[in-house]
Motif scaffolding. Structure first.
Motif, PDB file in Angstrom:
ATOM      1  N   THR A  16      51.940  12.912 112.398  1.00 52.62           N
ATOM      2  CA  THR A  16      51.507  11.528 112.458  1.00 52.62           C
ATOM      3  C   THR A  16      52.490  10.777 113.343  1.00 52.62           C
ATOM      4  O   THR A  16      53.690  10.771 113.075  1.00 52.62           O
ATOM      5  CB  THR A  16      51.467  10.879 111.055  1.00 52.62           C
ATOM      6  OG1 THR A  16      50.565  11.629 110.241  1.00 52.62           O
ATOM      7  CG2 THR A  16      50.997   9.445 111.128  1.00 52.62           C
ATOM      8  N   LEU A  17      51.970  10.193 114.400  1.00 49.09           N
ATOM      9  CA  LEU A  17      52.792   9.405 115.313  1.00 49.09           C
ATOM     10  C   LEU A  17      52.640   7.931 114.947  1.00 49.09           C
ATOM     11  O   LEU A  17      51.553   7.492 114.581  1.00 49.09           O
ATOM     12  CB  LEU A  17      52.345   9.611 116.757  1.00 49.09           C
ATOM     13  CG  LEU A  17      52.319  11.047 117.269  1.00 49.09           C
ATOM     14  CD1 LEU A  17      51.829  11.076 118.708  1.00 49.09           C
ATOM     15  CD2 LEU A  17      53.691  11.673 117.172  1.00 49.09           C
ATOM     16  N   ALA A  18      53.721   7.180 115.065  1.00 50.17           N
ATOM     17  CA  ALA A  18      53.670   5.745 114.776  1.00 50.17           C
ATOM     18  C   ALA A  18      54.273   4.975 115.946  1.00 50.17           C
ATOM     19  O   ALA A  18      55.329   5.346 116.468  1.00 50.17           O
ATOM     20  CB  ALA A  18      54.431   5.427 113.495  1.00 50.17           C
ATOM     21  N   LEU A  19      53.591   3.909 116.341  1.00 47.12           N
ATOM     22  CA  LEU A  19      54.082   3.012 117.376  1.00 47.12           C
ATOM     23  C   LEU A  19      54.228   1.643 116.737  1.00 47.12           C
ATOM     24  O   LEU A  19      53.270   1.099 116.199  1.00 47.12           O
ATOM     25  CB  LEU A  19      53.100   2.938 118.552  1.00 47.12           C
ATOM     26  CG  LEU A  19      53.424   1.898 119.619  1.00 47.12           C
ATOM     27  CD1 LEU A  19      54.705   2.288 120.345  1.00 47.12           C
ATOM     28  CD2 LEU A  19      52.266   1.758 120.583  1.00 47.12           C
ATOM     29  N   THR A  20      55.451   1.118 116.774  1.00 49.67           N
ATOM     30  CA  THR A  20      55.719  -0.201 116.204  1.00 49.67           C
ATOM     31  C   THR A  20      56.149  -1.139 117.313  1.00 49.67           C
ATOM     32  O   THR A  20      57.035  -0.816 118.105  1.00 49.67           O
ATOM     33  CB  THR A  20      56.821  -0.116 115.126  1.00 49.67           C
ATOM     34  OG1 THR A  20      56.403   0.800 114.113  1.00 49.67           O
ATOM     35  CG2 THR A  20      57.081  -1.472 114.498  1.00 49.67           C
ATOM     36  N   PHE A  28      53.858  -5.138 114.592  1.00 48.19           N
ATOM     37  CA  PHE A  28      52.543  -4.501 114.603  1.00 48.19           C
ATOM     38  C   PHE A  28      52.749  -2.987 114.696  1.00 48.19           C
ATOM     39  O   PHE A  28      53.492  -2.516 115.557  1.00 48.19           O
ATOM     40  CB  PHE A  28      51.761  -5.011 115.828  1.00 48.19           C
ATOM     41  CG  PHE A  28      50.400  -4.423 115.966  1.00 48.19           C
ATOM     42  CD1 PHE A  28      49.353  -4.855 115.165  1.00 48.19           C
ATOM     43  CD2 PHE A  28      50.155  -3.444 116.908  1.00 48.19           C
ATOM     44  CE1 PHE A  28      48.088  -4.318 115.307  1.00 48.19           C
ATOM     45  CE2 PHE A  28      48.893  -2.896 117.054  1.00 48.19           C
ATOM     46  CZ  PHE A  28      47.851  -3.338 116.256  1.00 48.19           C
ATOM     47  N   THR A  29      52.119  -2.243 113.796  1.00 48.06           N
ATOM     48  CA  THR A  29      52.262  -0.784 113.798  1.00 48.06           C
ATOM     49  C   THR A  29      50.889  -0.125 113.851  1.00 48.06           C
ATOM     50  O   THR A  29      49.972  -0.525 113.137  1.00 48.06           O
ATOM     51  CB  THR A  29      53.011  -0.298 112.543  1.00 48.06           C
ATOM     52  OG1 THR A  29      54.291  -0.904 112.501  1.00 48.06           O
ATOM     53  CG2 THR A  29      53.176   1.213 112.541  1.00 48.06           C
TER      54      THR A  29
END
Length: 109
Positions: A16-20, A28-29
């Motif tokens: 699972t990749l997350a961009l914050t 915002f994520t």
């Protein structure tokens, strides 16, 4: 790039990749699930002459005989066989999985 934060190669698997994003309006994520697959499908030749093969995962098979190409899509690991009226004296079988990994088997009588 298949690398973890410490620079080592990530093993094949589900991630699972997350961009914050932080800015003047807040935080915002967004997340996305990805599969890392760097392993080519395994092809076991059961019979070169009868063009019978066992394939370890879902794959597209391309049998090239001279200038002719025969294609078969396997939706899961399976044993399969190509039937040609005349048995070829040479051919190339290419197995390509969903990630683009490929295995090539060549036959020459």
């Amino acid at each position: 790039d298949s690398l973890l934060a410490d620079g080592t190669r990530a093993p094949d698997g589900l991630y699972t990749l997350a961009l914050t994003v932080n800015d003047e309006y807040g935080t915002f994520t967004r997340t996305a699930t990805v599969t890392l697959d760097t392993t080519a499908p395994r092809v076991r030749v059961i019979s070169y002459q009868n063009m019978r093969f066992a394939v370890s995962e879902a794959a597209t098979l391309r049998l090239t005989v001279g200038s002719s190409v025969f294609q078969r899509v396997l939706k899961k690991p399976a044993t399969t066989q190509f039937w040609l009226k005349t048995k070829p004296t040479r051919y190339t079988l290419t197995a390509i999985d969903a990630a683009g990994n490929r295995t090539v088997v060549r036959y020459r009588r």
